[in-house]
Scaffold this motif. Structure first.
Motif, PDB file in Angstrom:
ATOM      1  N   HIS A 176       0.872  -1.229   0.009  1.00 58.21           N
ATOM      2  CA  HIS A 176       0.044   0.120  -0.154  1.00 58.21           C
ATOM      3  C   HIS A 176       1.077   1.224  -0.089  1.00 58.21           C
ATOM      4  O   HIS A 176       1.174   1.748   0.905  1.00 58.21           O
ATOM      5  N   ILE A 177       1.277   1.723  -1.231  1.00 59.55           N
ATOM      6  CA  ILE A 177       1.995   2.879  -1.285  1.00 59.55           C
ATOM      7  C   ILE A 177       1.296   3.514  -2.533  1.00 59.55           C
ATOM      8  O   ILE A 177       0.245   2.991  -3.155  1.00 59.55           O
ATOM      9  N   CYS A 178       1.945   4.523  -3.213  1.00 57.32           N
ATOM     10  CA  CYS A 178       1.604   5.220  -4.531  1.00 57.32           C
ATOM     11  C   CYS A 178       1.946   3.924  -5.445  1.00 57.32           C
ATOM     12  O   CYS A 178       2.866   3.270  -5.592  1.00 57.32           O
ATOM     13  N   MET A 179       0.936   3.498  -6.478  1.00 47.08           N
ATOM     14  CA  MET A 179       0.655   2.512  -7.338  1.00 47.08           C
ATOM     15  C   MET A 179       1.473   2.783  -8.658  1.00 47.08           C
ATOM     16  O   MET A 179       0.942   3.635  -9.321  1.00 47.08           O
ATOM     17  N   PRO A 180       2.569   2.030  -9.212  1.00 42.46           N
ATOM     18  CA  PRO A 180       3.073   2.308 -10.349  1.00 42.46           C
ATOM     19  C   PRO A 180       2.247   1.605 -11.503  1.00 42.46           C
ATOM     20  O   PRO A 180       1.829   0.374 -11.373  1.00 42.46           O
ATOM     21  N   ILE A 231       8.936  -1.073  -1.321  1.00 46.14           N
ATOM     22  CA  ILE A 231       9.569   0.670  -0.782  1.00 46.14           C
ATOM     23  C   ILE A 231       9.596   0.737   0.374  1.00 46.14           C
ATOM     24  O   ILE A 231       8.301   0.346   1.140  1.00 46.14           O
ATOM     25  N   PRO A 232      10.383   1.184   1.283  1.00 39.79           N
ATOM     26  CA  PRO A 232      10.297   1.540   2.706  1.00 39.79           C
ATOM     27  C   PRO A 232       9.288   2.649   3.049  1.00 39.79           C
ATOM     28  O   PRO A 232       9.205   3.676   2.549  1.00 39.79           O
ATOM     29  N   ASN A 233       8.221   2.042   3.604  1.00 36.35           N
ATOM     30  CA  ASN A 233       7.078   2.887   3.847  1.00 36.35           C
ATOM     31  C   ASN A 233       6.802   2.651   5.387  1.00 36.35           C
ATOM     32  O   ASN A 233       7.103   1.978   5.898  1.00 36.35           O
ATOM     33  N   LYS A 234       5.912   3.755   6.017  1.00 35.99           N
ATOM     34  CA  LYS A 234       5.413   3.799   7.266  1.00 35.99           C
ATOM     35  C   LYS A 234       3.891   3.929   7.327  1.00 35.99           C
ATOM     36  O   LYS A 234       3.489   4.877   6.589  1.00 35.99           O
ATOM     37  N   HIS A 235       3.207   2.899   7.772  1.00 31.53           N
ATOM     38  CA  HIS A 235       1.698   2.747   7.960  1.00 31.53           C
ATOM     39  C   HIS A 235       1.323   3.289   9.331  1.00 31.53           C
ATOM     40  O   HIS A 235       1.740   2.726  10.177  1.00 31.53           O
ATOM     41  N   ASN A 252      10.919  13.621  11.395  1.00 29.04           N
ATOM     42  CA  ASN A 252      12.422  12.855  11.428  1.00 29.04           C
ATOM     43  C   ASN A 252      12.092  11.532  10.583  1.00 29.04           C
ATOM     44  O   ASN A 252      12.096  10.270  11.077  1.00 29.04           O
ATOM     45  N   PRO A 253      11.748  11.552   9.188  1.00 31.62           N
ATOM     46  CA  PRO A 253      11.166  10.391   8.661  1.00 31.62           C
ATOM     47  C   PRO A 253      12.369   9.282   8.507  1.00 31.62           C
ATOM     48  O   PRO A 253      13.455   9.863   8.137  1.00 31.62           O
ATOM     49  N   THR A 254      12.103   8.012   8.505  1.00 32.80           N
ATOM     50  CA  THR A 254      13.112   7.044   8.466  1.00 32.80           C
ATOM     51  C   THR A 254      12.665   6.124   7.286  1.00 32.80           C
ATOM     52  O   THR A 254      13.334   5.275   6.919  1.00 32.80           O
ATOM     53  N   ARG A 255      11.678   6.404   6.734  1.00 28.79           N
ATOM     54  CA  ARG A 255      11.070   5.731   5.420  1.00 28.79           C
ATOM     55  C   ARG A 255      10.389   6.673   4.525  1.00 28.79           C
ATOM     56  O   ARG A 255      10.045   7.730   4.744  1.00 28.79           O
ATOM     57  N   LYS A 256      10.446   6.335   3.336  1.00 29.40           N
ATOM     58  CA  LYS A 256      10.314   7.108   2.349  1.00 29.40           C
ATOM     59  C   LYS A 256       8.797   7.696   2.179  1.00 29.40           C
ATOM     60  O   LYS A 256       8.638   9.211   1.477  1.00 29.40           O
ATOM     61  N   ILE A 257       8.006   7.103   2.364  1.00 25.92           N
ATOM     62  CA  ILE A 257       6.554   7.344   2.234  1.00 25.92           C
ATOM     63  C   ILE A 257       5.592   6.905   3.406  1.00 25.92           C
ATOM     64  O   ILE A 257       5.905   5.841   4.266  1.00 25.92           O
ATOM     65  N   MET A 258       4.637   7.859   3.732  1.00 26.58           N
ATOM     66  CA  MET A 258       3.854   7.360   4.786  1.00 26.58           C
ATOM     67  C   MET A 258       2.366   7.594   4.567  1.00 26.58           C
ATOM     68  O   MET A 258       1.934   8.188   3.716  1.00 26.58           O
TER      69      MET A 258
END
Length: 293
Positions: A176-180, A231-235, A252-258
């Motif tokens: 569940h991120i932005c879908m290519p 892809i590193p994400n935070k849910h 202070n994000p540690t993953r690319k997308i939230m």
């Protein structure tokens, strides 16, 4: 490549009027509640995804477009521009998503965003597309224990048929991120399974018999056109998140997308989380994007 965002403001009186006139299901606040964070998604795209050319905002009515939007930069697409009239109005995200590839002028490669996703760190084009393939993490599931997973299973089964892959008790679910997405593959499947898609597109609200856009991604997976890489994400689920944990991660994000996933909440907790999200996103992205007046 382009980006496509689906958006709804459940407080819009025009939208409410249509909902109450055409459905007998009470409005689910968690599904249609606007957090007031769309501008920060757009700022994140502009700052962290410099390879994006056009951004399309898909809405049901002109009244859904926020007043701060610069419509000379953000391309507005109405449901009626891409979805056959007989299926409208719709309050079901699934038929909306199944028709996104029909946006006029859309690039072959595009990213599909829900409006609860926020790119917080820099991305490269290669994070999503490589050598004609899409990059997407997938997980396997057996049990379809809720409506969402049943819809994922339905979409997986149709994708297997399209790719000539034998049926299975398992089904895949994209990260569940932005879908290519690849427009040509979406068009191919849409035309090939138009009857099946039409059968579910008339559901005004979500049902367990729906299909969703995962069908297109699953088809690419079974056709060997997916690089299975997460892809590193935070849910964040609003049920368990705190204002402080949300604020700390955004700053202070540690993953690319939230992702901030809305659920049933007390008004007090919603307002606390909303305040933390907006204040922190404003600090992280203080400059207006080209999509704002």
């Amino acid at each position: 490549m382009d980006a496509v965002i689906t958006y709804v403001d459940g407080n819009d009186p025009v939208w409410k009027r249509d909902y109450e006139r055409t459905t007998d299901v009470s409005i689910m606040q968690k599904r249609f509640r606007d957090w007031g964070t769309l501008k920060y998604l757009l700022r994140g795209i502009e700052k962290q995804m410099t390879f994006i050319r056009n951004v399309y905002l898909v809405v049901s009515h002109p009244s859904q477009v926020p007043q701060w939007v610069d419509q000379s930069e953000l391309k507005i697409v109405m449901h009626s521009d891409i979805i056959p009239e007989k299926f409208l109005p719709t309050f079901n995200c699934n038929p909306i998503e199944m028709h996104l590839h029909r946006i006029p002028g859309l690039e072959e490669e595009y990213l599909y965003f829900n409006d609860d996703l926020f790119p917080l760190l820099p991305f490269r084009r290669e994070d999503f597309f490589r050598d004609g393939k899409v990059v997407m993490g997938c997980s396997r599931h057996i049990l379809s224990t809720n409506m969402y997973k049943k819809i994922c299973r339905n979409s997986d089964r149709l994708a297997r048929r399209a790719a000539g892959v034998k049926p299975s008790l398992t089904f895949i679910r994209p990260q569940h991120i932005c879908m290519p997405m690849l427009k040509s593959s979406c068009t191919e499947l849409y035309d090939r399974f138009s009857d099946e898609i039409a059968e579910t597109s008339g559901h005004r609200t979500r049902t367990a018999g729906d299909l969703n856009q995962y069908m297109f991604l699953d088809y690419l997976y079974y056709s060997g056109k997916v690089v299975d890489e997460r892809i590193p994400n935070k849910h964040f689920s609003a049920a368990t998140a705190t204002a402080e944990s949300l604020r700390r991660f955004i700053l202070n994000p540690t993953r690319k997308i939230m992702c901030i996933n809305d659920v049933r909440l007390s008004e007090k907790k919603f307002l606390s989380l909303q305040k933390a999200a907006i204040e922190s996103l404003e600090i992280r992205f203080p400059d207006k994007s080209r999509f704002e007046l």
